[in-house]
Scaffold this motif. Structure first.
Motif: not given
Length: 489
Positions: A165-192
Protein backbone atom coordinates in the motif's frame (compact mmCIF):
# COMPACT_ATOMS: atom_id res chain seq x y z
CA UNK A 1 -14.08 79.93 65.57
CA UNK A 2 -12.43 81.33 62.58
CA UNK A 3 -12.06 85.04 62.03
CA UNK A 4 -14.61 86.71 59.80
CA UNK A 5 -13.36 87.19 56.28
CA UNK A 6 -11.12 84.18 56.46
CA UNK A 7 -12.24 81.32 54.08
CA UNK A 8 -11.85 77.71 55.16
CA UNK A 9 -10.15 75.48 52.56
CA UNK A 10 -11.67 71.98 52.40
CA UNK A 11 -9.29 69.16 53.24
CA UNK A 12 -8.38 66.86 50.30
CA UNK A 13 -9.26 63.25 51.00
CA UNK A 14 -6.34 60.82 51.09
CA UNK A 15 -5.84 57.10 51.66
CA UNK A 16 -3.34 57.81 54.40
CA UNK A 17 -1.57 54.80 55.77
CA UNK A 18 -3.40 52.45 53.41
CA UNK A 19 -1.09 53.45 50.58
CA UNK A 20 1.93 51.27 50.04
CA UNK A 21 5.07 51.95 48.09
CA UNK A 22 3.61 50.31 44.94
CA UNK A 23 0.41 51.26 43.15
CA UNK A 24 0.49 47.96 41.23
CA UNK A 25 0.91 46.04 44.46
CA UNK A 26 -2.18 47.75 45.97
CA UNK A 27 -4.43 47.11 42.99
CA UNK A 28 -3.06 43.86 41.60
CA UNK A 29 -5.79 41.23 41.55
CA UNK A 30 -3.91 38.50 39.65
CA UNK A 31 -0.37 37.33 40.01
CA UNK A 32 0.95 34.97 37.28
CA UNK A 33 1.97 31.54 38.50
CA UNK A 34 5.59 30.45 38.85
CA UNK A 35 6.62 33.93 39.98
CA UNK A 36 8.58 34.22 43.23
CA UNK A 37 6.71 35.94 46.04
CA UNK A 38 9.37 38.62 46.40
CA UNK A 39 8.94 39.80 42.80
CA UNK A 40 6.57 42.78 42.48
CA UNK A 41 7.45 44.13 39.07
CA UNK A 42 9.57 47.01 37.81
CA UNK A 43 7.71 49.63 39.89
CA UNK A 44 8.95 48.04 43.11
CA UNK A 45 12.52 48.31 41.94
CA UNK A 46 12.09 51.98 40.97
CA UNK A 47 10.09 53.18 44.00
CA UNK A 48 11.52 51.11 46.78
CA UNK A 49 14.86 49.68 45.74
CA UNK A 50 15.99 49.46 49.35
CA UNK A 51 13.06 47.29 50.39
CA UNK A 52 13.32 44.80 47.51
CA UNK A 53 15.15 41.56 47.88
CA UNK A 54 17.29 40.84 44.91
CA UNK A 55 18.34 37.22 44.66
CA UNK A 56 22.00 36.45 44.23
CA UNK A 57 23.23 35.15 40.84
CA UNK A 58 22.77 31.42 40.28
CA UNK A 59 25.91 29.47 41.00
CA UNK A 60 27.23 27.29 38.18
CA UNK A 61 28.42 24.01 39.54
CA UNK A 62 31.66 22.81 37.98
CA UNK A 63 31.83 19.56 35.98
CA UNK A 64 33.02 16.96 38.48
CA UNK A 65 32.87 13.85 36.30
CA UNK A 66 35.37 12.35 33.88
CA UNK A 67 34.49 13.06 30.19
CA UNK A 68 33.87 9.91 28.19
CA UNK A 69 31.70 8.69 25.34
CA UNK A 70 29.18 7.48 27.94
CA UNK A 71 29.34 10.69 30.02
CA UNK A 72 30.26 13.56 27.71
CA UNK A 73 30.80 17.00 29.24
CA UNK A 74 27.73 19.17 28.92
CA UNK A 75 27.16 22.93 28.92
CA UNK A 76 23.76 24.15 30.09
CA UNK A 77 23.48 27.93 30.20
CA UNK A 78 20.87 30.53 29.20
CA UNK A 79 18.66 27.95 27.53
CA UNK A 80 21.49 26.47 25.46
CA UNK A 81 22.43 22.82 25.88
CA UNK A 82 25.51 21.40 24.15
CA UNK A 83 27.15 18.04 24.61
CA UNK A 84 30.71 17.38 23.50
CA UNK A 85 30.09 14.07 21.78
CA UNK A 86 31.28 13.12 18.29
CA UNK A 87 29.31 10.17 16.92
CA UNK A 88 29.24 11.63 13.39
CA UNK A 89 32.45 13.66 13.41
CA UNK A 90 35.98 12.84 12.32
CA UNK A 91 37.22 9.39 13.37
CA UNK A 92 39.96 8.83 15.92
CA UNK A 93 43.57 8.82 14.67
CA UNK A 94 44.46 5.51 13.06
CA UNK A 95 40.85 4.59 12.26
CA UNK A 96 38.80 5.21 9.13
CA UNK A 97 35.25 6.33 8.50
CA UNK A 98 32.82 3.86 6.97
CA UNK A 99 29.64 5.79 6.35
CA UNK A 100 26.79 5.24 3.94
CA UNK A 101 24.82 8.10 2.40
CA UNK A 102 21.23 7.47 1.36
CA UNK A 103 19.49 10.18 -0.69
CA UNK A 104 15.70 9.85 -0.75
CA UNK A 105 13.81 11.47 -3.64
CA UNK A 106 10.03 11.71 -3.34
CA UNK A 107 8.26 10.99 -6.63
CA UNK A 108 5.89 13.94 -6.38
CA UNK A 109 5.11 13.82 -10.11
CA UNK A 110 4.11 10.14 -10.09
CA UNK A 111 1.58 9.45 -7.32
CA UNK A 112 1.05 5.75 -6.67
CA UNK A 113 -2.40 4.23 -6.85
CA UNK A 114 -3.75 1.72 -4.39
CA UNK A 115 -3.30 -1.93 -5.27
CA UNK A 116 -6.95 -2.35 -6.13
CA UNK A 117 -7.25 -4.45 -9.28
CA UNK A 118 -10.01 -3.68 -11.78
CA UNK A 119 -12.45 -6.47 -12.52
CA UNK A 120 -11.53 -8.58 -15.56
CA UNK A 121 -15.13 -8.26 -16.73
CA UNK A 122 -15.02 -4.48 -16.73
CA UNK A 123 -14.73 -2.66 -20.04
CA UNK A 124 -11.29 -0.98 -20.12
CA UNK A 125 -11.23 2.76 -19.52
CA UNK A 126 -10.13 5.08 -22.31
CA UNK A 127 -6.39 5.89 -22.25
CA UNK A 128 -5.37 8.49 -19.67
CA UNK A 129 -3.55 11.65 -20.71
CA UNK A 130 0.25 11.31 -20.31
CA UNK A 131 0.59 13.89 -17.53
CA UNK A 132 -2.82 13.77 -15.90
CA UNK A 133 -2.45 14.89 -12.26
CA UNK A 134 -5.03 12.43 -10.93
CA UNK A 135 -4.85 8.65 -11.15
CA UNK A 136 -7.69 6.41 -10.04
CA UNK A 137 -7.60 2.71 -9.34
CA UNK A 138 -10.07 2.12 -12.18
CA UNK A 139 -7.53 3.49 -14.68
CA UNK A 140 -4.90 1.00 -13.55
CA UNK A 141 -3.54 -1.53 -16.01
CA UNK A 142 -4.38 -5.15 -15.30
CA UNK A 143 -1.21 -6.72 -13.84
CA UNK A 144 0.67 -9.06 -16.20
CA UNK A 145 -0.15 -12.06 -13.97
CA UNK A 146 -3.88 -11.32 -14.11
CA UNK A 147 -5.58 -12.71 -17.21
CA UNK A 148 -8.25 -10.37 -18.67
CA UNK A 149 -10.85 -13.11 -18.52
CA UNK A 150 -13.67 -14.31 -16.26
CA UNK A 151 -13.20 -17.93 -17.26
CA UNK A 152 -11.56 -20.16 -14.65
CA UNK A 153 -9.98 -22.26 -17.40
CA UNK A 154 -8.02 -19.32 -18.76
CA UNK A 155 -7.34 -17.69 -15.38
CA UNK A 156 -3.74 -17.91 -14.09
CA UNK A 157 -3.03 -20.59 -11.50
CA UNK A 158 -1.20 -18.15 -9.23
CA UNK A 159 -2.89 -14.95 -7.98
CA UNK A 160 -1.18 -11.67 -8.84
CA UNK A 161 1.36 -10.50 -6.29
CA UNK A 162 -0.04 -7.45 -4.55
CA UNK A 163 2.02 -4.29 -4.34
CA UNK A 164 2.47 -2.72 -0.90
CA UNK A 165 0.00 0.00 0.00
CA UNK A 166 1.26 3.54 -0.73
CA UNK A 167 2.04 4.75 2.78
CA UNK A 168 2.64 8.33 1.63
CA UNK A 169 -1.15 8.58 1.21
CA UNK A 170 -1.44 8.00 4.95
CA UNK A 171 1.57 9.86 6.38
CA UNK A 172 1.92 12.69 3.87
CA UNK A 173 2.81 13.19 0.22
CA UNK A 174 6.42 13.99 0.98
CA UNK A 175 9.33 12.44 2.87
CA UNK A 176 7.66 12.34 6.26
CA UNK A 177 9.27 11.59 9.64
CA UNK A 178 7.58 8.19 9.51
CA UNK A 179 9.23 7.54 6.13
CA UNK A 180 12.67 8.32 7.58
CA UNK A 181 11.95 6.23 10.68
CA UNK A 182 10.88 3.31 8.51
CA UNK A 183 14.07 3.56 6.45
CA UNK A 184 16.29 3.66 9.54
CA UNK A 185 14.49 0.62 10.91
CA UNK A 186 15.01 -1.16 7.57
CA UNK A 187 18.75 -0.40 7.52
CA UNK A 188 19.09 -1.64 11.10
CA UNK A 189 18.20 -5.13 9.91
CA UNK A 190 21.46 -5.46 7.93
CA UNK A 191 24.47 -6.79 9.90
CA UNK A 192 27.22 -4.33 10.86
CA UNK A 193 30.97 -5.03 10.63
CA UNK A 194 32.43 -6.96 13.60
CA UNK A 195 33.38 -4.87 16.65
CA UNK A 196 31.80 -1.76 15.16
CA UNK A 197 30.50 1.01 17.43
CA UNK A 198 26.81 1.60 17.99
CA UNK A 199 25.11 2.83 14.81
CA UNK A 200 24.33 6.53 14.49
CA UNK A 201 22.51 8.55 11.85
CA UNK A 202 22.00 12.14 10.80
CA UNK A 203 19.82 13.71 8.13
CA UNK A 204 19.66 16.88 6.06
CA UNK A 205 16.75 18.20 4.05
CA UNK A 206 18.10 19.12 0.61
CA UNK A 207 14.91 20.30 -1.08
CA UNK A 208 11.49 21.46 0.10
CA UNK A 209 8.27 21.23 -1.86
CA UNK A 210 7.45 24.35 -3.85
CA UNK A 211 3.79 24.06 -2.89
CA UNK A 212 4.30 23.16 0.79
CA UNK A 213 7.47 24.77 2.14
CA UNK A 214 7.79 22.54 5.19
CA UNK A 215 7.43 19.30 3.24
CA UNK A 216 10.81 17.84 2.20
CA UNK A 217 11.09 16.24 -1.24
CA UNK A 218 14.78 15.30 -1.07
CA UNK A 219 16.42 14.14 2.17
CA UNK A 220 20.01 12.98 2.69
CA UNK A 221 20.63 10.43 5.45
CA UNK A 222 24.11 9.56 6.72
CA UNK A 223 24.45 6.17 8.40
CA UNK A 224 27.51 5.15 10.39
CA UNK A 225 28.81 2.52 10.17
CA UNK A 226 27.69 1.14 6.81
CA UNK A 227 26.33 -2.44 6.67
CA UNK A 228 29.03 -5.09 6.52
CA UNK A 229 30.44 -5.45 3.01
CA UNK A 230 31.31 -9.07 3.79
CA UNK A 231 27.63 -9.79 4.23
CA UNK A 232 26.29 -7.60 1.44
CA UNK A 233 28.20 -5.47 -1.07
CA UNK A 234 26.96 -1.99 -1.91
CA UNK A 235 25.98 -3.13 -5.41
CA UNK A 236 23.87 -5.96 -3.96
CA UNK A 237 22.43 -3.72 -1.24
CA UNK A 238 21.10 -1.36 -3.92
CA UNK A 239 19.21 -4.27 -5.50
CA UNK A 240 17.93 -5.71 -2.24
CA UNK A 241 14.26 -6.64 -2.20
CA UNK A 242 13.68 -4.71 1.05
CA UNK A 243 15.00 -1.51 -0.55
CA UNK A 244 12.76 -2.02 -3.58
CA UNK A 245 9.72 -2.67 -1.39
CA UNK A 246 10.47 0.42 0.71
CA UNK A 247 10.59 2.53 -2.47
CA UNK A 248 7.23 1.14 -3.56
CA UNK A 249 5.61 1.67 -0.17
CA UNK A 250 6.73 5.26 0.27
CA UNK A 251 6.83 6.31 -3.42
CA UNK A 252 10.50 7.32 -3.29
CA UNK A 253 13.79 6.60 -5.04
CA UNK A 254 16.69 5.62 -2.77
CA UNK A 255 20.25 6.34 -3.93
CA UNK A 256 22.92 4.63 -1.82
CA UNK A 257 26.54 5.80 -1.98
CA UNK A 258 29.63 5.35 0.14
CA UNK A 259 30.45 8.63 1.88
CA UNK A 260 33.79 9.28 0.20
CA UNK A 261 35.57 12.39 -0.98
CA UNK A 262 34.79 11.53 -4.62
CA UNK A 263 31.05 11.59 -3.97
CA UNK A 264 31.12 15.33 -3.39
CA UNK A 265 33.59 16.29 -6.13
CA UNK A 266 32.79 14.84 -9.58
CA UNK A 267 35.06 15.97 -12.43
CA UNK A 268 33.42 14.37 -15.50
CA UNK A 269 29.72 13.80 -16.22
CA UNK A 270 28.83 11.76 -19.32
CA UNK A 271 25.31 11.79 -20.79
CA UNK A 272 23.37 9.69 -23.24
CA UNK A 273 21.45 11.86 -25.69
CA UNK A 274 18.13 10.30 -26.75
CA UNK A 275 15.57 10.20 -23.91
CA UNK A 276 18.18 11.70 -21.59
CA UNK A 277 19.45 15.08 -22.79
CA UNK A 278 16.41 15.25 -25.07
CA UNK A 279 12.99 13.70 -24.55
CA UNK A 280 12.78 12.01 -27.98
CA UNK A 281 14.52 9.23 -29.93
CA UNK A 282 16.06 10.86 -33.00
CA UNK A 283 15.81 7.76 -35.18
CA UNK A 284 12.06 7.66 -34.52
CA UNK A 285 11.81 11.32 -35.57
CA UNK A 286 13.61 10.49 -38.80
CA UNK A 287 11.33 7.55 -39.53
CA UNK A 288 8.24 9.69 -38.91
CA UNK A 289 9.20 11.88 -41.90
CA UNK A 290 8.87 8.91 -44.29
CA UNK A 291 5.29 8.22 -45.37
CA UNK A 292 5.99 5.35 -47.76
CA UNK A 293 5.61 2.68 -46.53
CA UNK A 294 3.06 4.04 -44.03
CA UNK A 295 4.05 1.63 -41.24
CA UNK A 296 7.78 2.50 -41.34
CA UNK A 297 7.68 4.77 -38.26
CA UNK A 298 5.96 2.10 -36.18
CA UNK A 299 8.46 -0.57 -37.29
CA UNK A 300 11.46 1.61 -36.40
CA UNK A 301 9.93 2.62 -33.05
CA UNK A 302 9.36 -1.05 -32.17
CA UNK A 303 13.00 -1.94 -32.90
CA UNK A 304 14.15 1.07 -30.86
CA UNK A 305 12.01 0.07 -27.89
CA UNK A 306 13.21 -3.54 -27.89
CA UNK A 307 16.85 -2.46 -28.22
CA UNK A 308 16.52 -0.07 -25.24
CA UNK A 309 15.00 -2.87 -23.17
CA UNK A 310 18.01 -5.03 -23.99
CA UNK A 311 15.97 -7.57 -25.96
CA UNK A 312 17.95 -6.88 -29.15
CA UNK A 313 21.68 -6.45 -29.70
CA UNK A 314 22.11 -2.70 -30.17
CA UNK A 315 24.61 -2.64 -33.05
CA UNK A 316 22.63 -4.92 -35.35
CA UNK A 317 19.36 -3.21 -34.38
CA UNK A 318 20.84 0.19 -35.26
CA UNK A 319 22.08 -1.00 -38.66
CA UNK A 320 18.64 -2.49 -39.37
CA UNK A 321 16.90 0.79 -38.57
CA UNK A 322 19.34 2.89 -40.63
CA UNK A 323 18.74 0.54 -43.56
CA UNK A 324 15.05 1.41 -43.36
CA UNK A 325 15.96 5.12 -43.75
CA UNK A 326 17.60 4.62 -47.16
CA UNK A 327 16.76 7.48 -49.53
CA UNK A 328 16.05 10.04 -46.83
CA UNK A 329 17.46 13.50 -47.60
CA UNK A 330 20.60 14.45 -45.69
CA UNK A 331 19.04 17.87 -45.03
CA UNK A 332 16.69 16.26 -42.55
CA UNK A 333 19.28 16.61 -39.78
CA UNK A 334 19.19 20.40 -40.13
CA UNK A 335 15.41 20.42 -40.17
CA UNK A 336 15.16 18.33 -37.01
CA UNK A 337 17.13 20.84 -34.95
CA UNK A 338 13.99 22.89 -34.45
CA UNK A 339 11.93 20.02 -33.04
CA UNK A 340 14.45 18.64 -30.54
CA UNK A 341 13.02 19.00 -27.02
CA UNK A 342 15.71 19.42 -24.38
CA UNK A 343 14.89 17.61 -21.14
CA UNK A 344 13.73 19.80 -18.27
CA UNK A 345 16.63 20.90 -16.07
CA UNK A 346 19.40 20.10 -18.57
CA UNK A 347 20.38 23.70 -19.39
CA UNK A 348 20.72 24.89 -15.75
CA UNK A 349 22.44 21.61 -14.84
CA UNK A 350 25.13 22.13 -17.47
CA UNK A 351 25.60 25.74 -16.36
CA UNK A 352 26.08 24.56 -12.78
CA UNK A 353 28.57 21.85 -13.79
CA UNK A 354 30.57 24.36 -15.81
CA UNK A 355 30.75 26.72 -12.81
CA UNK A 356 32.04 23.83 -10.74
CA UNK A 357 34.74 23.10 -13.33
CA UNK A 358 33.25 19.72 -14.29
CA UNK A 359 33.90 18.40 -17.80
CA UNK A 360 30.88 17.10 -19.74
CA UNK A 361 30.39 14.70 -22.65
CA UNK A 362 27.52 13.28 -24.70
CA UNK A 363 27.95 9.72 -25.99
CA UNK A 364 25.02 8.94 -28.27
CA UNK A 365 23.89 5.92 -30.19
CA UNK A 366 22.19 8.41 -32.52
CA UNK A 367 23.56 10.56 -35.31
CA UNK A 368 26.65 12.77 -35.20
CA UNK A 369 25.23 15.81 -37.11
CA UNK A 370 22.53 16.36 -34.46
CA UNK A 371 24.68 15.31 -31.50
CA UNK A 372 27.48 17.74 -32.40
CA UNK A 373 25.02 20.57 -32.94
CA UNK A 374 23.27 19.96 -29.61
CA UNK A 375 26.61 19.75 -27.77
CA UNK A 376 27.54 23.15 -29.17
CA UNK A 377 24.19 24.63 -28.16
CA UNK A 378 24.46 23.32 -24.58
CA UNK A 379 28.18 23.94 -24.08
CA UNK A 380 29.15 20.27 -23.75
CA UNK A 381 32.88 19.58 -24.04
CA UNK A 382 32.86 16.23 -25.91
CA UNK A 383 30.39 14.74 -28.42
CA UNK A 384 30.49 11.29 -30.02
CA UNK A 385 27.80 9.56 -32.10
CA UNK A 386 27.27 7.51 -35.26
CA UNK A 387 28.10 8.85 -38.71
CA UNK A 388 25.82 7.75 -41.54
CA UNK A 389 26.87 7.67 -45.18
CA UNK A 390 25.27 10.31 -47.45
CA UNK A 391 25.57 9.92 -51.21
CA UNK A 392 27.42 12.95 -52.58
CA UNK A 393 25.55 12.90 -55.89
CA UNK A 394 22.02 12.65 -54.54
CA UNK A 395 22.49 14.04 -51.02
CA UNK A 396 20.49 11.15 -49.60
CA UNK A 397 21.18 8.46 -46.99
CA UNK A 398 22.55 5.23 -48.39
CA UNK A 399 21.47 3.14 -45.43
CA UNK A 400 25.08 2.49 -44.36
CA UNK A 401 26.98 3.53 -41.23
CA UNK A 402 30.56 4.81 -41.34
CA UNK A 403 33.06 3.43 -38.81
CA UNK A 404 32.24 1.72 -35.52
CA UNK A 405 28.76 2.01 -34.13
CA UNK A 406 28.56 3.84 -30.79
CA UNK A 407 26.93 0.99 -28.92
CA UNK A 408 27.39 -0.15 -25.35
CA UNK A 409 31.03 -1.29 -25.75
CA UNK A 410 32.05 1.84 -27.67
CA UNK A 411 30.38 4.12 -25.10
CA UNK A 412 32.43 2.52 -22.34
CA UNK A 413 35.64 2.89 -24.37
CA UNK A 414 34.94 6.56 -25.08
CA UNK A 415 34.26 7.25 -21.39
CA UNK A 416 37.59 5.67 -20.44
CA UNK A 417 39.42 7.60 -23.18
CA UNK A 418 38.02 10.99 -22.11
CA UNK A 419 38.77 10.32 -18.44
CA UNK A 420 42.36 9.33 -19.27
CA UNK A 421 42.85 12.35 -21.53
CA UNK A 422 41.62 14.73 -18.79
CA UNK A 423 43.52 12.90 -16.03
CA UNK A 424 40.33 12.13 -14.09
CA UNK A 425 39.97 9.22 -11.67
CA UNK A 426 37.03 6.99 -12.61
CA UNK A 427 35.61 7.43 -9.09
CA UNK A 428 35.00 11.06 -10.10
CA UNK A 429 33.09 10.13 -13.27
CA UNK A 430 29.28 10.08 -13.44
CA UNK A 431 27.38 8.45 -16.33
CA UNK A 432 23.68 9.21 -16.98
CA UNK A 433 21.48 7.23 -19.36
CA UNK A 434 18.19 5.42 -19.84
CA UNK A 435 18.77 2.39 -22.09
CA UNK A 436 20.44 -0.99 -21.96
CA UNK A 437 23.21 0.30 -24.25
CA UNK A 438 24.23 2.69 -21.44
CA UNK A 439 24.83 0.00 -18.80
CA UNK A 440 28.52 -0.66 -19.56
CA UNK A 441 29.48 3.02 -19.35
CA UNK A 442 27.46 3.31 -16.13
CA UNK A 443 29.36 0.35 -14.71
CA UNK A 444 32.73 1.86 -15.66
CA UNK A 445 31.91 5.22 -14.01
CA UNK A 446 32.13 5.86 -10.30
CA UNK A 447 28.36 6.42 -10.34
CA UNK A 448 25.84 5.29 -12.94
CA UNK A 449 22.50 7.12 -12.88
CA UNK A 450 19.35 5.77 -14.55
CA UNK A 451 17.20 8.68 -15.72
CA UNK A 452 13.51 7.70 -16.15
CA UNK A 453 15.01 4.50 -17.46
CA UNK A 454 13.84 1.12 -18.70
CA UNK A 455 13.20 -1.53 -15.97
CA UNK A 456 16.46 -3.42 -16.44
CA UNK A 457 18.48 -0.21 -16.31
CA UNK A 458 16.64 0.90 -13.16
CA UNK A 459 17.73 -2.29 -11.45
CA UNK A 460 21.35 -2.35 -12.63
CA UNK A 461 22.27 1.34 -12.21
CA UNK A 462 23.91 2.67 -9.07
CA UNK A 463 21.22 5.35 -8.62
CA UNK A 464 17.79 6.07 -10.02
CA UNK A 465 16.16 9.41 -10.79
CA UNK A 466 12.51 9.36 -11.85
CA UNK A 467 11.60 13.01 -11.48
CA UNK A 468 10.71 15.88 -13.76
CA UNK A 469 14.05 17.75 -13.78
CA UNK A 470 17.52 16.41 -14.46
CA UNK A 471 18.78 19.18 -12.18
CA UNK A 472 18.06 16.75 -9.32
CA UNK A 473 21.35 15.08 -10.26
CA UNK A 474 23.15 17.72 -8.14
CA UNK A 475 21.40 16.46 -5.00
CA UNK A 476 23.37 13.20 -5.36
CA UNK A 477 26.53 15.23 -4.75
CA UNK A 478 25.08 16.66 -1.52
CA UNK A 479 24.01 20.10 -2.80
CA UNK A 480 21.00 21.73 -1.18
CA UNK A 481 18.35 23.52 -3.22
CA UNK A 482 19.70 26.87 -2.00
CA UNK A 483 23.21 25.99 -3.21
CA UNK A 484 21.85 24.78 -6.56
CA UNK A 485 20.04 28.07 -7.12
CA UNK A 486 23.32 29.91 -6.51
CA UNK A 487 25.04 27.71 -9.10
CA UNK A 488 22.45 28.15 -11.81
CA UNK A 489 21.94 31.88 -11.31
Amino acid sequence: MADEGTSTKPVRPSMGSMRSSSFLQDHQQYRPPNKPENHYGIDTVVEDIQASQISSPRQISPFNGIPSSENPPKIVESGVTHEFSHPNCTPAPGSRTDRLVATLFYRSSAPRISNAIPSPQRVPSPPRAPHSPKISALDADIPPTMAPSSSLETFPLEPPSSEPEPLDHLYGSHISPMCITSFLHLMSTFPLPPNSPSPTSAHRCLKLSAAHENHPEVVELTLSPAPSADYLSLADLRKHELIYRFEQEWNVDVALRADTLWRRYPRLVVFDMDSTLITQEVIDLLAATITDPPDLAARVADITHRAMLGELEFDSAFRERVKLLTGLSGEIFTQLRQVLEVTNGVRPLLRALKKLGVKTAVLSGGFLPLTSWLAGELGIDYAHANEVVIDEATGRLTGEVKGRIVGKERKKELLLEIAEKEGIDLQQVVAVGDGANDLLMMEAAGLGVAWNAKPRVQMEAGARLNGESLLDLLHLFGFTEEEIQQLVA
